[in-house]
Design an enzyme around this catalytic site. Structure first.
Site, short mmCIF file in Angstrom:
data_model
loop_
_atom_site.label_atom_id
_atom_site.label_comp_id
_atom_site.label_asym_id
_atom_site.label_seq_id
_atom_site.Cartn_x
_atom_site.Cartn_y
_atom_site.Cartn_z
N LYS A 1 0.83 -1.21 0.00
CA LYS A 1 0.00 0.00 0.00
C LYS A 1 0.87 1.27 0.00
O LYS A 1 2.09 1.20 0.20
CB LYS A 1 -0.91 -0.02 1.23
CG LYS A 1 -1.91 -1.19 1.21
CD LYS A 1 -2.85 -1.12 2.39
CE LYS A 1 -3.85 -2.27 2.35
NZ LYS A 1 -4.88 -2.15 3.40
N TYR B 1 -12.15 -1.58 -3.79
CA TYR B 1 -12.71 -1.85 -2.45
C TYR B 1 -14.24 -1.75 -2.43
O TYR B 1 -14.82 -1.45 -1.38
CB TYR B 1 -12.12 -0.87 -1.44
CG TYR B 1 -10.75 -1.28 -0.91
CD1 TYR B 1 -10.56 -2.49 -0.25
CD2 TYR B 1 -9.65 -0.43 -1.04
CE1 TYR B 1 -9.32 -2.85 0.26
CE2 TYR B 1 -8.39 -0.79 -0.53
CZ TYR B 1 -8.25 -2.00 0.12
OH TYR B 1 -7.02 -2.37 0.63
N PHE C 1 -15.29 3.76 7.07
CA PHE C 1 -13.93 4.16 6.71
C PHE C 1 -13.68 4.17 5.19
O PHE C 1 -12.56 4.38 4.76
CB PHE C 1 -12.90 3.25 7.41
CG PHE C 1 -13.10 1.76 7.17
CD1 PHE C 1 -12.64 1.17 6.01
CD2 PHE C 1 -13.72 0.97 8.12
CE1 PHE C 1 -12.80 -0.20 5.78
CE2 PHE C 1 -13.89 -0.40 7.91
CZ PHE C 1 -13.43 -0.98 6.73
N ARG D 1 -2.15 -14.28 4.29
CA ARG D 1 -2.79 -13.55 5.39
C ARG D 1 -2.05 -13.79 6.71
O ARG D 1 -1.95 -12.89 7.55
CB ARG D 1 -4.27 -13.94 5.49
CG ARG D 1 -5.05 -13.39 4.29
CD ARG D 1 -6.50 -13.83 4.29
NE ARG D 1 -7.27 -13.20 5.33
CZ ARG D 1 -7.72 -11.95 5.30
NH1 ARG D 1 -7.43 -11.17 4.25
NH2 ARG D 1 -8.44 -11.46 6.27
N THR E 1 -5.32 -7.31 10.61
CA THR E 1 -5.57 -6.00 9.99
C THR E 1 -5.06 -4.86 10.88
O THR E 1 -4.43 -3.92 10.40
CB THR E 1 -7.09 -5.83 9.76
OG1 THR E 1 -7.56 -6.94 8.99
CG2 THR E 1 -7.39 -4.53 9.03
N ARG F 1 2.62 -6.64 9.17
CA ARG F 1 1.90 -5.51 9.78
C ARG F 1 2.44 -5.18 11.17
O ARG F 1 2.50 -4.00 11.55
CB ARG F 1 0.40 -5.80 9.81
CG ARG F 1 -0.22 -5.65 8.41
CD ARG F 1 -1.59 -6.23 8.35
NE ARG F 1 -2.31 -5.92 7.11
CZ ARG F 1 -3.38 -6.56 6.70
NH1 ARG F 1 -3.87 -7.56 7.42
NH2 ARG F 1 -3.98 -6.22 5.58
N ASN G 1 -1.94 0.02 6.88
CA ASN G 1 -1.42 -1.25 7.38
C ASN G 1 -0.53 -1.97 6.37
O ASN G 1 -0.41 -3.18 6.37
CB ASN G 1 -2.57 -2.13 7.90
CG ASN G 1 -3.57 -2.48 6.82
OD1 ASN G 1 -3.43 -2.06 5.67
ND2 ASN G 1 -4.57 -3.25 7.18
N HIS H 1 -1.99 -5.54 1.63
CA HIS H 1 -3.32 -6.13 1.44
C HIS H 1 -3.16 -7.56 0.94
O HIS H 1 -2.22 -7.87 0.21
CB HIS H 1 -4.11 -5.33 0.39
CG HIS H 1 -5.37 -6.02 -0.06
ND1 HIS H 1 -6.53 -5.96 0.66
CD2 HIS H 1 -5.61 -6.85 -1.11
CE1 HIS H 1 -7.46 -6.71 0.04
NE2 HIS H 1 -6.92 -7.25 -1.03
N GLU I 1 -10.04 -9.51 -7.55
CA GLU I 1 -8.91 -8.59 -7.34
C GLU I 1 -7.79 -8.83 -8.36
O GLU I 1 -7.20 -7.87 -8.86
CB GLU I 1 -8.39 -8.73 -5.91
CG GLU I 1 -9.42 -8.24 -4.89
CD GLU I 1 -9.00 -8.44 -3.45
OE1 GLU I 1 -7.88 -8.96 -3.20
OE2 GLU I 1 -9.78 -8.07 -2.56
P1 CMP Z 1 -7.36 -4.54 3.79
O1 CMP Z 1 -6.95 -5.90 4.21
O2 CMP Z 1 -6.76 -3.98 2.54
O3 CMP Z 1 -8.95 -4.50 3.64
C1 CMP Z 1 -9.72 -3.35 3.85
C2 CMP Z 1 -8.93 -2.23 4.42
O4 CMP Z 1 -9.67 -1.25 5.07
C3 CMP Z 1 -7.99 -2.75 5.51
O5 CMP Z 1 -6.98 -3.54 4.97
C4 CMP Z 1 -7.55 -1.46 6.14
O6 CMP Z 1 -6.59 -0.75 5.34
C5 CMP Z 1 -8.87 -0.70 6.10
N1 CMP Z 1 -9.62 -0.85 7.37
C6 CMP Z 1 -10.17 -1.94 7.87
N2 CMP Z 1 -10.78 -1.68 9.04
C7 CMP Z 1 -10.62 -0.38 9.27
C8 CMP Z 1 -11.04 0.50 10.29
N3 CMP Z 1 -11.76 0.07 11.32
N4 CMP Z 1 -10.68 1.78 10.17
C9 CMP Z 1 -9.98 2.22 9.12
N5 CMP Z 1 -9.55 1.43 8.09
C10 CMP Z 1 -9.88 0.15 8.18
#
Ligand code: CMP
Length: 140
Positions: free
Chosen positions: A9, A49, A57, A85, A91, A102, A112, A115, A126
């Protein structure tokens, strides 16, 4: 054999950890079968997304994902979705296990670093979002 999509990212490219992320996948037996660096528009990020569009968010996430270049990669290996994962960690970096990407590099739950697809269905969507059939150099 299973395929998945991973992304370094914008915070990951800013932190100069593209090679670190790639290396952790490779060291764990995951093969890179397609790779490129792109900069998403806000609309591109919203399309990627789309499953999260009702989440509070969503606006912030798509601003973040379009703020700088990302590295997208299609990966292949045994149980690649779950394995990637596991290597990424939870996450929320505060909940991520020691030694995960992470835990080591993420700034917060949004920024984070990496992905990874969460199911075979999302992996297919994707991978096809970023790569065409000619660009996928896999064994399966
Ligand atoms: P990702 O695994 O790419 O999938 C969705 C993304 O949304 C996640 O990683 C984070 O970057 C973001 N995300 C998920 N939960 C939250 C949250 N509670 N607040 C802000 N961003 C979030």
């Amino acid at each position: 054999m299973e395929r998945t999509l991973s992304i370094v990212k914008p915070d990951g490219t800013e932190k100069n950890v593209i090679g670190e992320v790639l290396g952790r996948f490779e060291k764990n037996g995951i093969n890179v079968i397609a790779l490129k660096m792109v900069k998403l528009t806000k609309e591109d990020a919203e399309g990627f997304y789309a499953v999260h569009r009702e989440r509070p968010f969503f606006g912030s996430l798509t601003d973040f994902m379009s703020r700088g270049p990302i590295v997208v990669m299609a990966l292949e290996g045994e149980n690649a979705i779950a394995k990637v994962r596991e290597i990424m960690g939870a996450t929320n970096p505060e909940e991520a296990a020691e030694g995960t990407i992470r835990k080591d590099f993420a700034s917060n739950i949004e920024e984070n670093t990496v992905h990874g697809s969460d199911s075979p269905e999302s992996a297919e969507y994707e991978i096809n979002y970023f790569f065409n059939a000619l660009e996928l150099n896999g064994a399966s």
